[in-house]
Design an enzyme around this catalytic site. Structure first.
Site, PDB file in Angstrom:
ATOM      1  N   GLY A  68      -0.381   2.979 -11.783  1.00  0.00           N
ATOM      2  CA  GLY A  68       0.888   2.837 -11.077  1.00  0.00           C
ATOM      3  C   GLY A  68       1.218   1.363 -10.868  1.00  0.00           C
ATOM      4  N   VAL A 120      -8.930  -0.140  -3.717  1.00  0.00           N
ATOM      5  CA  VAL A 120      -7.604  -0.609  -3.305  1.00  0.00           C
ATOM      6  C   VAL A 120      -6.845   0.487  -2.568  1.00  0.00           C
ATOM      7  CG1 VAL A 120      -5.366  -1.483  -4.146  1.00  0.00           C
ATOM      8  CG2 VAL A 120      -7.483  -2.258  -5.240  1.00  0.00           C
ATOM      9  N   ASN A 178      -5.395   3.302  -0.196  1.00  0.00           N
ATOM     10  CA  ASN A 178      -5.356   3.435   1.272  1.00  0.00           C
ATOM     11  C   ASN A 178      -5.735   4.832   1.751  1.00  0.00           C
ATOM     12  OD1 ASN A 178      -4.639   0.990   2.548  1.00  0.00           O
ATOM     13  ND2 ASN A 178      -2.543   1.164   1.782  1.00  0.00           N
ATOM     14  N   ARG A 206      -0.724 -12.957   3.020  1.00  0.00           N
ATOM     15  CA  ARG A 206       0.535 -12.747   3.760  1.00  0.00           C
ATOM     16  C   ARG A 206       0.605 -13.701   4.948  1.00  0.00           C
ATOM     17  NH1 ARG A 206       0.417  -6.133   3.299  1.00  0.00           N
ATOM     18  NH2 ARG A 206       1.659  -6.065   1.392  1.00  0.00           N
ATOM     19  N   HIS A 217      -7.742  -2.750   7.555  1.00  0.00           N
ATOM     20  CA  HIS A 217      -6.422  -2.934   6.953  1.00  0.00           C
ATOM     21  C   HIS A 217      -5.460  -1.963   7.631  1.00  0.00           C
ATOM     22  CE1 HIS A 217      -3.549  -4.066   3.985  1.00  0.00           C
ATOM     23  NE2 HIS A 217      -3.509  -2.894   3.401  1.00  0.00           N
TER      24      HIS A 217
HETATM   25  O1  TXD Z   1      -4.223  -3.749   0.587  1.00  0.00           O
HETATM   26  C1  TXD Z   1      -4.380  -2.725  -0.016  1.00  0.00           C
HETATM   27  N1  TXD Z   1      -5.593  -2.235  -0.168  1.00  0.00           N
HETATM   28  C2  TXD Z   1      -3.239  -2.005  -0.624  1.00  0.00           C
HETATM   29  C3  TXD Z   1      -3.385  -0.599  -0.895  1.00  0.00           C
HETATM   30  C4  TXD Z   1      -2.055  -2.689  -1.013  1.00  0.00           C
HETATM   31  C5  TXD Z   1      -1.083  -2.024  -1.710  1.00  0.00           C
HETATM   32  C6  TXD Z   1      -1.200  -0.631  -2.101  1.00  0.00           C
HETATM   33  N2  TXD Z   1      -2.275   0.042  -1.480  1.00  0.00           N
HETATM   34  C7  TXD Z   1      -2.582   1.429  -1.875  1.00  0.00           C
HETATM   35  O2  TXD Z   1      -2.932   1.474  -3.267  1.00  0.00           O
HETATM   36  C8  TXD Z   1      -1.434   2.407  -1.749  1.00  0.00           C
HETATM   37  O3  TXD Z   1      -1.250   2.823  -0.416  1.00  0.00           O
HETATM   38  C9  TXD Z   1      -1.918   3.519  -2.651  1.00  0.00           C
HETATM   39  O4  TXD Z   1      -2.856   4.321  -1.960  1.00  0.00           O
HETATM   40  C10 TXD Z   1      -2.624   2.763  -3.785  1.00  0.00           C
HETATM   41  C11 TXD Z   1      -1.818   2.647  -5.079  1.00  0.00           C
HETATM   42  O5  TXD Z   1      -0.566   2.069  -4.825  1.00  0.00           O
HETATM   43  P1  TXD Z   1       0.542   2.002  -5.982  1.00  0.00           P
HETATM   44  O6  TXD Z   1       1.726   1.315  -5.403  1.00  0.00           O
HETATM   45  O7  TXD Z   1      -0.057   1.509  -7.253  1.00  0.00           O
HETATM   46  O8  TXD Z   1       0.884   3.570  -6.144  1.00  0.00           O
HETATM   47  P2  TXD Z   1       1.504   4.301  -7.427  1.00  0.00           P
HETATM   48  O9  TXD Z   1       2.416   3.402  -8.165  1.00  0.00           O
HETATM   49  O10 TXD Z   1       2.018   5.608  -6.929  1.00  0.00           O
HETATM   50  O11 TXD Z   1       0.254   4.547  -8.378  1.00  0.00           O
HETATM   51  C12 TXD Z   1      -0.762   5.436  -8.098  1.00  0.00           C
HETATM   52  C13 TXD Z   1      -1.194   6.009  -9.416  1.00  0.00           C
HETATM   53  C14 TXD Z   1      -0.161   6.926 -10.090  1.00  0.00           C
HETATM   54  O12 TXD Z   1       0.164   6.454 -11.372  1.00  0.00           O
HETATM   55  C15 TXD Z   1      -0.857   8.285 -10.138  1.00  0.00           C
HETATM   56  O13 TXD Z   1      -0.518   9.051 -11.288  1.00  0.00           O
HETATM   57  C16 TXD Z   1      -2.312   7.868 -10.152  1.00  0.00           C
HETATM   58  O14 TXD Z   1      -2.381   6.808  -9.211  1.00  0.00           O
HETATM   59  N3  TXD Z   1      -3.251   8.932  -9.807  1.00  0.00           N
HETATM   60  C17 TXD Z   1      -4.430   9.091 -10.440  1.00  0.00           C
HETATM   61  N4  TXD Z   1      -5.011   8.388 -11.438  1.00  0.00           N
HETATM   62  C18 TXD Z   1      -6.222   8.819 -11.867  1.00  0.00           C
HETATM   63  N5  TXD Z   1      -6.872   9.865 -11.340  1.00  0.00           N
HETATM   64  C19 TXD Z   1      -6.330  10.580 -10.331  1.00  0.00           C
HETATM   65  N6  TXD Z   1      -6.990  11.610  -9.800  1.00  0.00           N
HETATM   66  C20 TXD Z   1      -5.060  10.198  -9.837  1.00  0.00           C
HETATM   67  N7  TXD Z   1      -4.229  10.668  -8.866  1.00  0.00           N
HETATM   68  C21 TXD Z   1      -3.141   9.869  -8.856  1.00  0.00           C
END
Ligand code: TXD
Length: 309
Positions: A12, A119, A121, A152, A176
């Site tokens: 994502g 990463v 949450n 930040r 966090h």
């Molecule tokens: O400071 C921090 N740690 C953070 C955390 C800063 C920013 C974002 N943070 C968290 O990272 C956010 O709250 C989410 O829990 C994750 C991912 O954020 P992102 O913005 O990349 O989310 P997306 O764009 O929705 O991408 C998540 C992807 C998406 O393509 C899904 O299809 C995939 O995860 N997904 C999976 N991939 C593999 N295997 C499984 N099981 C799966 N489930 C969902």
């Protein structure tokens, strides 16, 4: 030339941008995994088509299976749900625990020597879960949050001080979430603590904007959450590990008595290198900051207790 291998799970916003940064910095060959069919393959192909323009020699493959991830040096886990306006990070816990738990099983069996960078949450809880599920030494299971929260903080401080953000060394400790602990007494510009440069009320306002740094972006974007700075942060950690630089970065790690905290994950400065966490750096906190850090870590402990492990 043999290059390190980094798997990024979740293609994502954060995952794909992290993959792009790893490639363009030529830090590692990348395997990008996602559950959505065709999506990681499409993004990987698109990134490879930028290679002749950007001039990188690293490679990326996109996949829906874990076989290509075998023997990765680092696995960055970004898969899961992101927040929507009105949601706290803790609201994501049950669903993301299921997703991250499954992923950790897949990657840890295929890459038993890897370092896991979490990463997803709620970050502190997912780091603890990954440590438990992988059975890895806790030095090899590290969460990314402090680098982002500190970046930040550095930016907001730089706006007030009218200087470039890179000239500020900012430190944010703790979990966090709303209880994170910006540490102005350890945040410096040219070696001078911020507390000597800005009035108390200004600092408190900047501390609060930092605590709300994630939701400010969620509210602006309406769908999805921040990803440029989060991907930079995860890649900075990977870089320190791959180059064995020993760079000190605030990360979410298992504490064993440091800062008077034991058995829970918490954000503190650590030195990173080959093997993961080389050392936890213990700052001499004020009693106020120490109390805030403890409170933040207790919240993480309570949230972790809700997991069925
Ligand atoms: O400071 C921090 N740690 C953070 C955390 C800063 C920013 C974002 N943070 C968290 O990272 C956010 O709250 C989410 O829990 C994750 C991912 O954020 P992102 O913005 O990349 O989310 P997306 O764009 O929705 O991408 C998540 C992807 C998406 O393509 C899904 O299809 C995939 O995860 N997904 C999976 N991939 C593999 N295997 C499984 N099981 C799966 N489930 C969902």
């Amino acid at each position: 030339m043999s290059r390190p291998k980094v798997t990024v799970v979740g293609a994502g916003f954060v995952g794909a941008t992290a993959a792009q940064r790893l490639l363009e910095k030529e830090l590692a060959n990348v395997v990008l995994v996602d559950v959505i069919e065709g999506m990681p393959q499409g993004k990987a192909l698109d990134m490879m088509q930028s290679a002749s323009i950007e001039g990188f020699e690293t490679t990326i493959v996109g996949t829906n299976s874990y076989d290509e991830t075998k023997n990765s040096d680092i696995v960055i886990i970004t898969a899961g749900l992101a927040r929507k306006p009105g949601m706290s990070r803790d609201d994501l816990q049950a669903k993301n625990a299921e997703i991250v738990g499954g992923i950790v099983k897949e990657v840890s069996s295929r890459s038993p020597k890897a370092i896991l960078i979490l990463v997803t949450n709620p970050l502190d809880v997912m780091s603890y879960l990954a440590w438990k599920k992988s059975g890895f030494d806790s030095k090899r299971v590290i969460g990314m949050a402090g680098v982002l929260d500190s970046a930040r903080y550095a930016y907001f401080l730089s706006l007030e001080l009218k200087i470039p953000p890179k000239e500020i060394e900012a430190v944010v400790l703790g979990g966090h979430g709303d209880l994170m602990v910006p540490a102005p007494e350890f945040s410096t510009y040219k070696g001078k603590p911020i507390t000597a440069l800005l009035p108390k009320e200004k600092i408190e306002a900047i501390n609060q904007r930092t605590r709300d740094g994630g939701i400010e972006i969620v509210n602006l974007l309406k769908t999805g959450s921040a990803y440029y700075a989060p991907s930079s942060s995860a890649v900075a950690m990977a870089e320190a590990i791959l180059k064995d630089s020993g760079r000190t970065l605030p990360c979410c790690v298992l504490l064993n008595g440091e800062y008077g905290i034991s058995g829970t994950y918490c954000g503190v400065p650590v030195s990173l290198g080959k093997g993961g966490v080389k050392k936890v750096v213990e700052l001499k906190l004020s009693s106020e900051a120490q109390t805030a850090l403890k409170r933040s870590s207790e919240h993480v402990r309570e949230q972790c207790a809700k997991l069925s492990l």
